[in-house]
Motif scaffolding. Structure first.
Motif, PDB file in Angstrom:
ATOM      1  N   ALA A 177      28.703  21.316  30.537  1.00 32.32           N
ATOM      2  CA  ALA A 177      27.577  20.896  29.573  1.00 32.32           C
ATOM      3  C   ALA A 177      27.200  19.444  29.550  1.00 32.32           C
ATOM      4  O   ALA A 177      26.098  19.051  29.672  1.00 32.32           O
ATOM      5  N   PHE A 178      28.436  18.693  30.056  1.00 29.15           N
ATOM      6  CA  PHE A 178      28.183  17.239  30.047  1.00 29.15           C
ATOM      7  C   PHE A 178      27.720  16.943  31.342  1.00 29.15           C
ATOM      8  O   PHE A 178      26.572  15.712  31.174  1.00 29.15           O
ATOM      9  N   THR A 179      27.583  17.629  32.507  1.00 28.01           N
ATOM     10  CA  THR A 179      26.683  17.349  33.568  1.00 28.01           C
ATOM     11  C   THR A 179      25.231  17.719  33.165  1.00 28.01           C
ATOM     12  O   THR A 179      24.589  17.120  33.787  1.00 28.01           O
ATOM     13  N   GLU A 180      25.072  18.662  32.346  1.00 28.78           N
ATOM     14  CA  GLU A 180      23.806  19.139  32.015  1.00 28.78           C
ATOM     15  C   GLU A 180      23.061  17.722  31.070  1.00 28.78           C
ATOM     16  O   GLU A 180      21.590  17.734  31.334  1.00 28.78           O
ATOM     17  N   LEU A 181      23.768  17.661  29.956  1.00 28.62           N
ATOM     18  CA  LEU A 181      23.241  16.781  29.307  1.00 28.62           C
ATOM     19  C   LEU A 181      23.305  15.100  29.531  1.00 28.62           C
ATOM     20  O   LEU A 181      22.078  14.502  29.413  1.00 28.62           O
ATOM     21  N   ALA A 182      24.138  14.833  30.041  1.00 28.84           N
ATOM     22  CA  ALA A 182      24.216  13.146  30.310  1.00 28.84           C
ATOM     23  C   ALA A 182      23.413  12.882  31.654  1.00 28.84           C
ATOM     24  O   ALA A 182      23.506  13.575  32.508  1.00 28.84           O
ATOM     25  N   ASP A 183      23.022  11.812  31.703  1.00 32.55           N
ATOM     26  CA  ASP A 183      22.323  11.313  32.816  1.00 32.55           C
ATOM     27  C   ASP A 183      22.764  10.009  33.723  1.00 32.55           C
ATOM     28  O   ASP A 183      22.826   9.846  34.814  1.00 32.55           O
ATOM     29  N   ASP A 194      23.004  17.662  39.412  1.00 37.82           N
ATOM     30  CA  ASP A 194      21.940  16.833  39.427  1.00 37.82           C
ATOM     31  C   ASP A 194      22.068  15.630  40.679  1.00 37.82           C
ATOM     32  O   ASP A 194      21.131  15.399  40.913  1.00 37.82           O
ATOM     33  N   GLU A 217      28.059  13.918  39.951  1.00 35.45           N
ATOM     34  CA  GLU A 217      28.080  14.840  38.874  1.00 35.45           C
ATOM     35  C   GLU A 217      29.190  16.089  39.321  1.00 35.45           C
ATOM     36  O   GLU A 217      29.808  16.431  38.821  1.00 35.45           O
TER      37      GLU A 217
END
Lengths: 240, 290, 313
Positions: C19-25, C151, C155
């Protein structure tokens, strides 16, 4: 009937100092042997050689007819030689119960599920009167419980031969009786016992045969009464 | 390729280097070899000695060797204090094998990083008249920056040897190394003796550090290269024997210099480790052990 | 219920990581997390020998560096995929652990510690002289442009490290309550008594050094991709060795959770201090904390907490 333990021509030196010389000793299955002698006479060195903590320089040691002279201690433990230590050496970071699981799992090779080793450890603790302490840290035990734990841990290895190194030193009269009781019970269950002890009363009561060491040599061997009456033993040890 | 004067020079400068190594290892021969305390921070104290020499040399122009000798009492006091902490926290409770080791590792790290914070990672050096000159005997060169440390190190080793073998305190230190119980019976306090011995061990680092910075420029992390060397020398010399330590130091100096001369200096640091591992594997009692 | 707690927690961490890899940039977060996870694996590995068995390894940086250089050597030869690099590094470093252990562990324990200390210098010398992997001046490694569904490559590396960390924690936790773990504890408490209780002490110590080495090698294997330029100075950094001792010591060595707690706390604090103050001071603080903890609170944070709980119970 052949001997359980055979020691022949054993010698051990530390640098220039001869700790043991020409030791010959046979122990019969089921026997209760007392080992006495003044401090520094080589008693502990001898059992260190038998249990493998030290390697002897000369001579051979056989257990159940098998030469074990060069075997490392852990293999001797697996063959059935267990010992307690004069200064208790508990596994201090483990609970009393887990102290027993180590020899159960390694020496007695109880490889089956957790539960069984745990149950068996409990049984040994019960027979020693230590069951109430099972889940305590072993470092916090009293002197007498520490000594019992030494014996219990040796027992958990399923030994054929138990060597007890001054298991009663520093205990009160009632506590000595308690430990003696345990040793008698173990012997009745078929375990051969070598007992090193300074408390002569206990030696006399327990031993079928007594061996006396002085300056690294066996100076006398016989029934308790014969040994105590022996002139050399009187001079070297009993101080008469 | 192979020439006699190259070889002779390699041997002689190896001996000079080895003499200096004796000064590096002697403190450890007492502390590790005799007291059984694994002070891996010893080389860090040597670097602290180098920086002491550097500070007084660059600001007041004092001679580095004199600074090193003058700093000995201070290093001694630091050593005593460290032993007290070590004893109270680890030796008394039987924790020396794990926590005690980590303690010295932490000390080593603190000394190194503190020096980096204050002086940066630049190489520092001292100036002394003899450091630039050289003595030539035949085709063998004796550069002053090697010769002076060699002589001072031999003097230090000799004095420590005399101290340990001739004085009451020195013999008490040796006794404590062999049998603690016997000493207690004699009424001597082994803790005080060990604290004294530890202080002396650290005090030698003040001189060794001064010698190190005479030989060449120093930066804080140089000390790490001396950990393997110092321990290899003490183990090879038979743990605590001063004569054995001196011979082992000279031997390591020559072998290292040979390797540097004939294979290239970048291989030299590996020599001590090789010697250490081989000694441990085949002759753990050292060269002269039974 | 009890048996499922740990796997469920691991699964939750994996889901949270994804989830962290999806949400944070912000790539900084992934880099910081990578650094902390790397330190966590090193701390857990160190503790298997140090905490469970009672033998000190000062050469953690060397194991780590050899792991990184195993990757580099393989990548110079062929386009080896990351999982294979990790496996190979674990293998090489496990063998080094076994070898050093075999040569020194038959003697007194301190010799092993000294040998690991000197080993770092020697392996660094070897790498300095090995031009194939860049020698003293180091070498650049191109980051691959494929990164699964993530991404960015960093990540993905973060996720790889997370899995490796969970794996090493699982190994350490299983070990600590197993027959093997009790054997190791017996060795730590009293080696003679352990041997006389039938514990094959040398063999168990070698298992311990091998597992430790393998874990540290695995932690080092992805490092070239993470920094994209590796030289001996950075790979053999003493700071790695200090962290892998300090984190278990601060967290507590007797329990498997100790190094995890220590790594998460100290690692996060380091990230904060490095950003807000300076990295040199951060390095000094770790050293001071290490010394303070081992002198004043040798049982570490986990030990203190457990003691407190026992008192209340």
């Amino acid at each position: 009937m052949s001997a359980l333990l055979q020691v022949a021509g054993l010698a051990k030196r530390f640098g220039g100092f001869t700790a043991l010389e020409g030791i010959a000793l046979d122990v019969a299955p089921g026997e209760r042997l007392g080992l006495i002698g003044p401090n520094g006479s080589g008693k502990t060195t001898l059992i260190n050689c038998i249990s493998g903590a030290l390697y002897n320089d000369e001579g051979r040691i056989a257990f159940e007819g098998r030469d074990i002279t060069r075997l490392p201690p852990f293999q001797r433990a697996r063959l059935g030689i267990a010992r307690s230590f004069q200064i208790p050496k508990p596994f201090r970071s483990l609970t009393v119960l887990d102290n027993l699981r180590v020899p159960l799992e390694y020496a007695a090779r109880t490889r089956s599920a957790h539960r069984r080793a745990e149950d068996e450890a409990m049984r040994v603790l019960e027979s020693m009167g230590l069951a109430a302490r099972a889940h305590q840290d072993s470092a916090g035990l009293t002197q007498v419980d520490m000594r019992k734990l030494e014996l219990a841990r040796a027992m958990a290895a399923h030994p054929r031969l138990l060597i007890s190194d001054e298991a009663m030193a520093g205990l009160s009269g009632a506590e000595v009786d308690e430990v003696l009781e345990i040793l008698f019970k173990l012997n009745a269950a078929g375990i051969t016992i070598i007992m090193i002890e300074h408390i002569m009363q206990a030696v006399m009561r327990f031993s079928q045969r007594v061996v006396c060491l002085d300056a690294g040599r066996i100076i006398c061997e016989g029934t308790p009464e014969q040994t105590v009456a022996n002139a050399d033993v009187q001079r070297a040890y009993l101080g008469a | 390729m192979f020439s006699a004067d190259l070889f002779a020079n390699a041997v002689v400068s190896g001996l000079l280097l080895g003499g200096f190594y004796a000064a590096v290892a002697i403190g450890l021969a007492i502390v590790f070899g005799q007291l059984d305390i694994v002070n891996i921070a010893h080389p860090a104290f040597i670097i602290a000695g180098s920086y002491t020499a550097y500070i007084f040399n660059s600001t007041f122009g004092f001679d580095p060797v004199l600074v090193g000798v003058a700093a000995m009492p201070v290093f001694f006091a630091v050593g005593v204090a460290i032993y007290r902490i070590y004893y109270a926290a680890f030796e008394r409770t039987g924790q020396e094998s794990l926590s005690g080791l980590a303690f010295f590792f932490g000390l080593m790290f603190i000394i190194e990083v503190s020096l980096i914070l204050v002086y940066g990672v630049d190489y520092r050096l001292v100036s002394a008249g003899y450091a630039t000159g050289a003595l030539s005997i035949g085709f063998v060169d004796l550069p002053g920056r090697m010769l002076v440390p060699f002589l001072v190190a031999l003097a230090l080793t000799g004095l420590i040897w005399l101290y340990l073998s001739r004085t009451f305190m020195g013999r008490a230190i040796q006794a404590v190394a062999q049998d603690r119980g016997a000493l207690q019976l004699m009424g001597a306090d082994p803790i005080r003796i060990k604290q004294w011995a530890f202080g002396i061990g650290i005090a030698t680092a003040a001189v060794a550090g001064a010698l190190l910075i005479i030989i060449g420029p120093v930066e804080p992390s140089v000390g790490r290269q001396y950990i393997g060397r110092a321990f290899a020398i003490v183990v090879l010399g038979g743990m605590g024997s001063i004569q054995g330590m001196l011979i082992a130091a000279l031997l390591l100096g020559v072998v290292e210099n040979m390797v540097a001369t004939f294979y290239g200096p970048s291989w030299a640091p590996a020599v001590s480790f090789g010697i250490l591992l081989l000694t441990l594997a085949f002759r753990p009692a050292g060269l002269f052990g039974r | 219920m009890r048996g499922w707690g740990f796997p469920a927690a691991c699964a939750a961490v994996v889901v949270a990581g994804l989830a962290f890899t999806e949400l944070a940039d912000n790539p900084y977060y992934f880099n910081a997390a990578y650094v902390i996870l790397q330190a966590l694996i090193m701390a857990v590995a160190w503790n298997i020998l140090g905490g469970f068995t009672g033998y000190v390894n000062f050469g953690s940086a060397a194991f780590f560096a050899v792991g990184a250089y195993t990757s580099i050597a393989l990548l110079k030869a062929a386009a080896v995929p990351l999982p294979l690099l990790i496996l190979a590094a674990a293998l090489v470093c496990g063998l080094i652990g076994l070898g050093v252990g075999y040569l020194t562990l038959r003697l007194k324990g301190v010799y092993f510690a000294i040998a690991t200390l000197a080993m770092g210098i020697v392996l660094e010398t070897l790498i300095n002289n090995w031009s194939y992997v860049g020698g003293a001046k180091g070498t650049a490694i191109l980051t691959p442009d494929k990164h699964l569904w993530f991404d960015s490559y960093s990540e993905m590396l973060f996720m790889v490290m997370l899995l490796l960390a969970l794996g090493s924690v699982a190994v350490s936790r299983t070990l600590s309550s197993s027959r093997l773990g009790r054997g190791l504890a017996a060795i730590r408490d009293d080696e003679v008594a352990a041997e006389c209780s039938g514990v094959p002490t040398l063999r168990l110590k070698l298992v311990s050094t091998t597992v430790m080495g393998a874990m540290m090698g695995a932690a080092g294997a992805p490092y070239p991709y993470f920094v994209s330029y590796v030289d001996p100075l950075s790979a053999f950094n003493l700071f790695i060795a200090v962290n892998s001792i300090a984190m278990p010591m601060i967290g507590g060595t007797a329990h498997w959770a100790g190094p995890v707690v220590g790594a998460l706390l100290v690692g996060s604090a380091q990230e904060v201090i490095t950003v807000t103050i300076s990295s040199e001071l951060n390095v000094l603080l770790v050293g001071i904390m290490l010394v303070l903890f081992i002198t004043l609170a040798p049982q570490g944070i986990v030990g203190l907490v457990r003691k407190h709980w026992k008192k209340r119970a």
